[in-house]
Design a protein around this motif. Structure first.
Motif: not given
Lengths: 265, 112, 349
Positions: C42-50, C158-174
């Motif tokens: 998390i600290a290194a902004d890496q992804r958590i995998e299943p 448009g609003a959904a995408i605004m919410n979702q773009v940051p989630l492309c960097r979400c810590s959980y990989g899948p």
């Protein structure tokens, strides 16, 4: 040669443009069935099926959209796809009754899809060799799509037929319910005869045997019985005489476009 | 149809027994037209392999031609342990997901 | 920005068409150097995998968020699905079918992502059906006219995408990977929505009125989609803090709402649509648009069940599910029979 026939739009379908009427039958079959299949979206038994039926509806809609402008160019009216879909009265639609029937349960739909796509596979196989380049092109593309539709319907008919007692019962009922609508699909109406004679189209009756064979194989694999011949059969679709659901289908299809005459969307 | 909204069930109410066995989970691997190998793209539910393949084609390739699809039952996949020192797992029979299925699902809070 | 009669295809219409998306979806895998420890990743902004160890609360939060996201896609098929048979042209009909189909697909991707955390899709659907899990309340509003399909694409997607773009960097990989795929597709949907309204606003007076009316009804609910205020005083004790610490949430609700307003106002101007907010004005000092307050009472009322369509959306969903039970059972029964036949073949061999 056949007498010139006028439809209520004042279009003369003269003996030199019989192919327009023939192609309109094919396009209307696809258009009306696409409309019915699209009704399954948000109503399918599993989300994957919403997607699959949506795909099939899109394919059929695409086939109609590929044919309508071409028909408009050869029937002398210059009509576009929305003129055909949104501005024609019921009497000018040339689809068979099979595709206009209201949706039943999933067994009904897979049965209808089995028969219709089996027919379309034979139809487009034959039309891929049409003397008309445009028709051959549309058929070539459609053939890939309708093979997928037939595959989909077959997989489901087998699973429903050879699944549970309930699904088996529902499939038997579905086969019975669809049976009165089948003869009409293979009738040789006037326009088909002329179109086939010109090498542009194919005689519907010539497709029957292979279609019936294929469906019989699937039905057998599904452990289902062949239904008894029906006591009545549908007729009139190719001449614009439709059954009760057609009026309501057109009302839904056309209502918005007709409420704002001349508008672009 | 009634216009009255049905109030949501109380949080913590027991979940009704599900009599329907859900369709098994399959993992999907796709190799694109110019790809060198199959890549894991996700998962889906299907009752059998034939339908799994069809559904995978619809969902993960949007019916592109020339793509190769593999579907494998999630249960049939054995995975290596993420860390050697992880004592939780038996290296001989690891599953690809850490948590067993049918684990308790967390309750909703009003606005996430 | 746009010509008189043509929408400029190169101008970004939604967050997925900006640099933000590219930045969010670019991921540098440093797991080799960082290791498998949850906090280190998390600290290194890496992804958590299943297969990674993770705090139970992290897992629960994700299941809930991903499931609700999936439910939203599935329920979201209904308001527009409602217009498929009545679309005013064949082209619009085709586009709408494709859009609703995409939404089904997004739901499936998201259920798959949730399942990697050890929960079964059928269980999640049960919870949607009996109200224990929710979906985005935006879908509790009705689609009264054809123009609503445009408004939903333009504003809601448009609003959904605004919410979702940051989630492309979400810590959980899948989840992050699902979001990257979803955003790309929804970008197209948002453009289509804008195009519907663009055409209406250049049409007859009735069409223009239809478009304006739809915008009047959807603007405020779209702003509410970002969630209640969560900065300053409002931040205390909410979910935002913990979700941010875990890399699940990247921006506050208020930040995303402001970004959305800033993006939409110029588009409304191009469309010729007047947004229903008398307090909307550019603030030079802040470098953002000032806008009025969302009616949060109405928001909570609708979320808690008293919206126009809450009962209908769930009833429709449940009916489809229940009507389909015999189909799903049949498929299972067939599969079981085939498996038995295989077994018998093998033992006979």
């Amino acid at each position: 040669m056949t007498e010139p026939v006028t439809d209520t739009g004042g279009v003369v379908q003269s003996a030199t443009k019989p192919c327009a009427a023939y192609l309109l039958g094919l396009a209307d079959d696809a258009m009306v069935y696409a409309q019915r299949l699209a009704e399954w979206m948000t109503n399918a038994p599993q989300i994957e099926e919403d997607m699959a039926l949506g795909n099939i509806a899109l394919d059929l809609l695409g086939q109609a959209r590929a044919l309508y402008p071409y028909i408009g160019s050869i029937d002398g009216t210059g009509r576009g796809e929305d003129d055909f879909a949104m501005q024609r009265v019921e009497r000018d639609w040339r689809n068979v009754h099979l595709v206009e029937q209201e949706r039943g349960d999933f067994a009904d739909e897979m049965t209808r899809l089995l028969w219709f796509s089996a027919y379309q596979v034979e139809l487009h196989t034959a039309l891929a060799g049409s003397a008309d380049e445009v028709v051959a092109g549309v058929a070539g593309k459609a053939l890939k799509e309708v093979r997928y539709h037939l595959d989909h319907a077959s997989l489901w008919v087998v699973r429903l037929g050879d699944g549970t007692d309930e699904s088996h019962r529902r499939m038997e009922a579905a086969l019975e319910r669809v049976s009165p609508y089948l003869d009409e699909v293979f009738d040789d109406d006037e326009a088909s005869v002329v179109a086939a004679g010109l090498g542009v189209g194919v005689l519907p009756s010539s497709l029957r045997e292979r279609v019936v064979e294929h469906v019989a194989r699937v039905v057998e694999q599904a452990t289902l019985p062949v239904p008894e011949p029906s006591t009545w059969r549908s007729r009139g679709g190719r001449a614009g005489i439709h059954s009760k659901p057609m009026g309501y289908l057109l009302a839904e299809l056309q209502h918005i476009a007709r409420s704002y005459p001349g508008a672009t969307w | 149809m009634s216009g009255a909204a049905t109030p949501p069930t109380e949080a913590g109410a027991p979940s009704p027994a599900r009599t329907e066995r859900s369709w098994p989970l399959w993992e999907v691997f796709v190799r694109g037209k110019r790809g060198l190998s199959h890549v894991h793209v996700g998962s889906l539910h299907a009752p059998d392999a034939e339908l799994a393949l069809r559904n995978a084609r619809d969902l993960y390739t949007r019916r592109q031609e020339g793509v190769s699809i593999w579907v494998v039952k999630a249960d049939d996949i054995t995975a290596s342990s993420p860390a050697e020192k992880d004592s939780f797992f038996d290296p001989a029979a690891d599953k690809i997901y850490r948590h067993p299925t049918f684990y308790d699902v967390p309750e909703d809070v009003e606005y996430l | 920005m746009y010509g008189n009669d043509v929408i400029d295809p190169t101008q970004p219409l939604n967050a997925a068409e900006t640099d933000a998306y590219d930045a969010a979806s670019a991921h540098e895998d440093q797991r080799d150097t960082v290791g498998d420890d949850f906090d280190a990743l998390i600290a290194a902004d890496q992804r958590i995998e299943p297969r990674d160890a993770m705090p139970e609360k992290y897992r629960e939060t994700l299941i809930r968020q991903i499931a609700q996201h999936a439910h939203s896609e599935i329920i979201g098929m209904q308001p527009e699905g409602n217009w498929i048979t009545r679309a005013p042209s064949l082209r619009r009909k085709a586009i709408l079918i494709a859009k609703v189909q995409d939404e089904a697909g997004h739901g499936l991707y998201l259920y798959s992502a949730a399942e990697t955390l050890g929960v079964d899709r059928a269980e999640l659907l049960d919870r949607l059906h009996d109200g224990r899990q929710k979906y985005s309340s935006i879908f509790n509003y009705p689609t009264l006219t054809w123009a609503d399909c445009g408004a939903i694409g333009w504003l809601v997607d448009g609003a959904a995408i605004m919410n979702q773009v940051p989630l492309c960097r979400c810590s959980y990989g899948p989840y992050a990977r699902a979001m990257i795929r979803v955003c790309k597709e929804e970008s197209f949907h948002q453009r289509q929505g804008f195009e519907i309204l663009w055409t209406l606003m250049r049409g007859t007076p009735e069409q223009q009125a239809m478009a304006q009316d739809a915008a009047d009804r959807w603007w405020w609910p779209a702003l509410a989609m970002f969630g209640p205020p969560d900065t300053g005083e409002a931040a205390k004790g909410g979910h935002t803090e913990q979700s941010m610490a875990w890399g699940i949430k990247r921006f506050s609700n208020d930040d995303l709402r402001q970004k959305f307003v800033d993006m939409m106002v110029p588009q409304a101007e191009k469309l010729g649509i007047v947004l229903p907010d008398p307090e909307l004005r550019w603030n030079d000092e802040r470098g953002h648009y000032d806008f009025g307050e969302v009616d949060w009472d109405e928001f909570w009322r609708v979320l808690r069940g008293d919206g126009a369509c809450n009962a209908e959306r769930i009833a429709h969903r449940r009916r489809a599910h229940e009507d389909g039970a015999w189909v799903r059972e049949a498929a299972n029964a067939y599969a079981a029979k085939q498996a038995l036949k295989e077994q018998q073949k093998e033992s006979a061999a």
